[in-house]
Scaffold this active site. Structure first.
Site, short mmCIF file in Angstrom:
data_model
loop_
_atom_site.label_atom_id
_atom_site.label_comp_id
_atom_site.label_asym_id
_atom_site.label_seq_id
_atom_site.Cartn_x
_atom_site.Cartn_y
_atom_site.Cartn_z
N GLY A 1 1.00 -1.24 -0.13
CA GLY A 1 0.01 0.00 -0.07
C GLY A 1 0.99 1.20 -0.12
O GLY A 1 2.08 1.20 0.50
N ASN B 1 2.55 5.07 0.85
CA ASN B 1 2.97 5.52 2.33
C ASN B 1 1.72 6.22 2.90
O ASN B 1 1.20 7.09 2.28
CB ASN B 1 4.11 6.52 2.08
CG ASN B 1 5.55 5.88 1.88
OD1 ASN B 1 6.01 6.28 0.84
ND2 ASN B 1 5.99 5.05 2.64
N SER C 1 -0.96 4.40 4.09
CA SER C 1 -2.12 3.72 3.81
C SER C 1 -2.49 3.00 5.12
O SER C 1 -3.46 2.29 5.25
CB SER C 1 -2.05 2.72 2.70
OG SER C 1 -0.93 1.87 3.21
N LYS D 1 -0.30 0.70 6.81
CA LYS D 1 0.31 -0.64 6.81
C LYS D 1 1.00 -0.64 8.22
O LYS D 1 0.85 -1.84 9.02
CB LYS D 1 0.96 -0.97 5.83
CG LYS D 1 0.61 -0.76 4.27
CD LYS D 1 1.59 -1.04 3.43
CE LYS D 1 3.07 -0.36 3.40
NZ LYS D 1 3.01 1.14 3.13
N SER D 2 1.90 0.02 8.46
CA SER D 2 2.70 0.03 9.59
C SER D 2 1.82 0.07 11.12
O SER D 2 2.10 -0.44 11.93
CB SER D 2 3.92 1.12 9.74
OG SER D 2 4.74 0.75 8.45
N GLU E 1 8.91 -3.36 6.48
CA GLU E 1 9.82 -2.79 5.63
C GLU E 1 11.49 -3.22 5.96
O GLU E 1 12.17 -2.44 5.66
CB GLU E 1 9.74 -1.35 5.37
CG GLU E 1 8.43 -0.76 4.77
CD GLU E 1 8.65 -0.76 3.06
OE1 GLU E 1 9.96 -0.37 2.70
OE2 GLU E 1 7.87 -1.07 2.41
#
Lengths: 290, 279
Positions: B39, B41, B43, B45-46, B166
Site C-alpha cells: 500500500g 505511504n 495507507s 500498513k505500519s 519494510e
C-alpha cells in the site's frame, strides 16, 4: 563543481584497540555536472566516503578537493563551514532530523544558519516546498503531523533551500512506496539537470543507479572496486555478484532471454521500454499475436 | 487452516490526527502463511503491524492473537512473545553494545536460561550471515547489517509470527535475498507465519496471499496472481506494477502480444520462448 579525492584513508577510533580501517587509499575524480551513483555491499565504505565530502568526517590521510577548497588530514575547522555550504547531504531517513514548530521554519533554518535574511529564507522555503511536490499549505503545519513520505520531502526541501552546488543523497528513497520513490528520483534528476548540480547518489537499488546516473562507483571493503559508465559496470555481472550486488532487473531479464535464444541482445539503455524494444527485434517485422 | 490472528472491525486514530488511520478493518492471518501487505505511504500498513502485537491499541474493535487479546494488559507479554516485529529503521531497535548483546537482550527479557541463550544467539546470528560480527559494536555496522541483527534478535525468540515492516528496504540485492531466503526457510521448515509489509513488489509476488491497503482500509486481497492482474486497481492504490507485468505491457506496445500476464521473469521468458518457437 569538480571534486577530487586523493589517497583518502579513514580510520575509525585511530590509536585505540578498536581501530578499524573504513576507507583505504581511495582516489577519484568527479567532474562538475556528473550524476554519480555509489553502490556497494553493506559496510563497504559508501557512507564513510560521502561523509568526508561535506566535512562530517576528516581524512586520516589524503585530501578532498571540492571546487577550490581542499580538506586535508589535520585541516582547519573554518574550511569545513565553507564546504558544508557547497555540499548538501540528504541523509537516510532525513525526516528524523526535522525539529521545528512549522514546516516553514524548519526549511528556513538552513539558509538562515548560513547568513541569509529571513525574507530570502522564507522565499526559498516557499519555492522549495513547491519544488518537492507539496502544497504551500503544509508550510504552516507542524512537520510531525505529516505522513512519512511528506516529511521526507520537507527534509529534502530543507537541504535544497541552502542551494548547494553538490548534492549528496544517501539512500534517499528508503521506505518510500514505488510511486513516491519514482517521484523523488525523477525530482533529483530534474534538479540535477536544471540547476547544473553535481549529484552523488548512494543507493542499494541497481535500478536507480542504472536509470539515473551517468557514472557508477562500486565500493568494496573501503576501496574503489569498479568505476565507469552504467553500461560498462553492468556488463560485469560476475564481478558485481562477487561483492553482493547484481545487475538491474532489465539486464537480468535480457540475460535470461539471451540464454534461451543463444543470440546476443542489443540494448541501448536500461529502461523497460528499451528492453521490450530489444526483445521485439527477435520477433521479426510487424510483430506477432498469440 | 488455523487462524492465528483475528482483527475484528478495528479502527484506529492517532491523538494528533483529524482522521482515522484505520477504518473498520477486519482480517484473519492463518498459520504458516506468508502474507504480504502492500500500500502507499500513509495507507495504514505500519499502524496495522503495531496493532498486531499490542504496541498500539485499537480505538475501537479487537485484535486477537491465538485467543489472547491485546486489550488485556496481562496478555500482552504472551502476545509479544508470539509476534516479533522487525522495523524499518534499525537504529531505533538496536539496544545492545555488541551484536551478541543485542540479540541477548530480548532473550533476557523473556528469562531464557543461559546455556540455551548462548546457543540460540549463535544460531540466529549465523542464520542472518553475521557470524563475523558477533562482537562488533552497533555504530560500526551499516544500516543493512544492523537490520540483519534485528532479524536475528527476533528469530532468537522463536516467535510463531514474524512481521517484517519494510525490514529489507535498506539491504543490497544479495543481502535482501539472504534475509528473505532466511525468513522463507523459517516459514517453510518451522511453520512460522510471516507478515511482510513491503514496497518490494517482486517480494510480494512470491507471497501466498497479498493484501492491498489504501487510506486505512483493505482495497483487495487475494493470491499474487489475482491481485497483480489488476493494473488499474494497483495504480489507484498508489502502487506500481511488478517488473514482469510492466515488461509484458511494454512488449505489447512493440507488437509482441502474449495471451496472459506473467508474474515472474522465469514465467515471462518461458512464455516468450513458446511464442517464438511457435513462429
Amino acid at each position: 563543481m569538480d571534486i577530487k579525492i586523493s589517497g583518502l584513508t579513514h580510520r575509525y577510533k585511530a590509536g585505540t584497540p578498536f581501530e578499524r580501517l573504513a576507507l583505504h587509499d581511495v582516489s577519484l575524480s568527479i567532474s562538475s555536472g556528473t550524476f554519480l551513483a555509489v553502490i556497494g555491499h553493506t559496510g563497504s565504505g559508501k557512507s564513510t566516503l560521502i561523509q568526508h565530502l561535506n566535512g562530517l568526517l576528516k581524512p586520516s590521510e589524503g585530501t578532498i578537493t571540492v571546487g577550490d577548497l581542499t580538506i586535508a588530514a589535520g585541516g582547519k575547522k573554518k574550511q569545513l563551514k565553507a564546504l558544508r555550504k557547497r555540499v548538501g547531504i540528504v541523509f537516510q531517513y532525513p525526516e528524523h532530523q526535522l525539529f521545528d514548530e512549522t514546516v516553514e521554519k524548519d526549511v528556513m533554518f538552513g539558509p538562515m544558519n548560513f547568513g541569509q535574511s529571513e525574507e530570502a529564507a522564507r522565499a526559498a522555503a516557499h519555492e522549495m516546498i513547491k519544488l518537492v511536490g507539496l502544497p504551500v499549505e503544509v508550510l504552516q503545519k507542524s512537520p510531525f503531523d505529516l505522513s512519512g513520505g511528506q516529511m521526507r520531502r520537507v527534509a529534502i526541501a530543507g537541504v535544497l533551500a541552502m542551494e548547494p552546488d553538490v548534492l549528496i543523497l544517501d539512500e534517499p528513497t528508503a521506505g518510500l512506496d514505488p510511486r513516491g520513490r519514482k517521484e523523488i528520483m525523477d525530482l533529483f534528476r530534474t534538479l540535477h539537470d536544471q540547476r547544473n548540480m553535481t549529484t552523488i547518489l548512494v543507493t542499494h537499488s541497481m535500478e536507480d543507479a542504472a536509470y539515473y546516473a551517468d557514472r557508477i562507483l562500486v565500493m568494496e571493503k573501503g576501496s574503489t572496486y569498479l568505476e565507469g559508465a552504467p553500461a560498462e559496470i553492468f556488463a560485469k555481472r560476475e564481478e558485481l555478484q562477487a561483492v553482493g550486488l547484481d545487475v538491474p532487473e532489465t539486464v537480468q531479464f535480457l540475460l535470461r532471454w539471451q540464454e534461451k535464444t543463444g543470440k546476443p541482445v542489443q540494448m541501448s539503455s536500461f529502461t523497460i521500454e528499451d528492453t521490450a524494444k530489444a526483445i521485439s527485434a527477435d520477433f521479426g517485422k510487424g510483430g506477432f499475436t498469440c | 487452516m488455523k487462524e492465528l490472528i483475528t482483527v475484528n472491525n478495528v479502527s484506529f486514530q492517532y491523538p494528533s490526527e483529524e482522521n482515522l488511520t484505520l477504518a473498520d478493518l477486519s482480517l484473519s492471518v492463518y498459520k504458516g502463511e506468508w502474507l504480504a501487505i502492500v500500500g502507499h505511504n500513509g495507507s495504514g500498513k505500519s499502524t496495522l503491524a503495531k496493532l498486531l502485537n499490542g504496541l498500539l491499541l485499537p480505538t475501537s474493535g479487537e485484535v486477537k492473537v491465538e485467543n489472547y487479546t491485546t486489550a488485556n494488559e496481562k496478555e500482552l507479554w504472551e502476545i509479544r512473545r508470539r509476534v516479533g516485529i522487525v522495523f524499518q529503521n534499525p537504529d531505533n531497535q538496536f539496544v545492545g553494545t555488541s551484536v551478541r548483546d543485542d540479540v541477548a537482550f530480548g532473550l533476557e527479557n523473556f528469562g531464557v536460561p543461559r546455556d540455551e541463550m548462548i546457543e540460540r544467539i549463535e544460531t540466529s546470528i549465523a542464520r542472518v550471515n553475521m557470524q563475523g560480527f558477533i562482537e562488533s559494536e552497533p555504530h560500526h555496522l551499516s544500516g543493512g547489517q544492523k537490520q540483519r541483527v534485528a532479524i536475528a534478535g527476533i528469530i532468537a525468540q522463536k516467535p510463531s509470527i514474524i512481521i517484517l515492516d519494510e525490514a529489507t528496504s535498506m539491504l543490497d540485492p544479495m543481502g535482501r535475498k539472504e534475509v528473505i531466503d532466511t525468513v522463507k526457510q523459517l516459514n517453510e521448515e518451522e511453520g512460522i507465519t510471516v507478515i511482510s509489509i513491503t514496497h518490494d513488489l517482486e517480494e510480494a509476488v512470491r507471497a501466498d496471499r497479498v493484501i492491498v491497503m489504501k487510506q486505512g482500509a483493505i482495497l483487495t486481497t487475494g493470491s499474487p496472481r489475482e491481485v497483480f492482474q489488476n493494473e488499474a486497481l494497483l495504480l489507484d492504490a498508489g502502487l506500481d506494477l511488478p517488473f514482469s507485468l510492466k515488461l509484458g505491457l511494454a512488449l505489447r506496445d512493440y507488437g509482441v502480444s502474449l495471451k496472459e500476464q506473467h508474474l515472474t521473469q522465469e514465467e515471462l521468458v518461458d512464455a516468450l520462448w513458446t511464442l517464438k518457437s511457435a513462429d
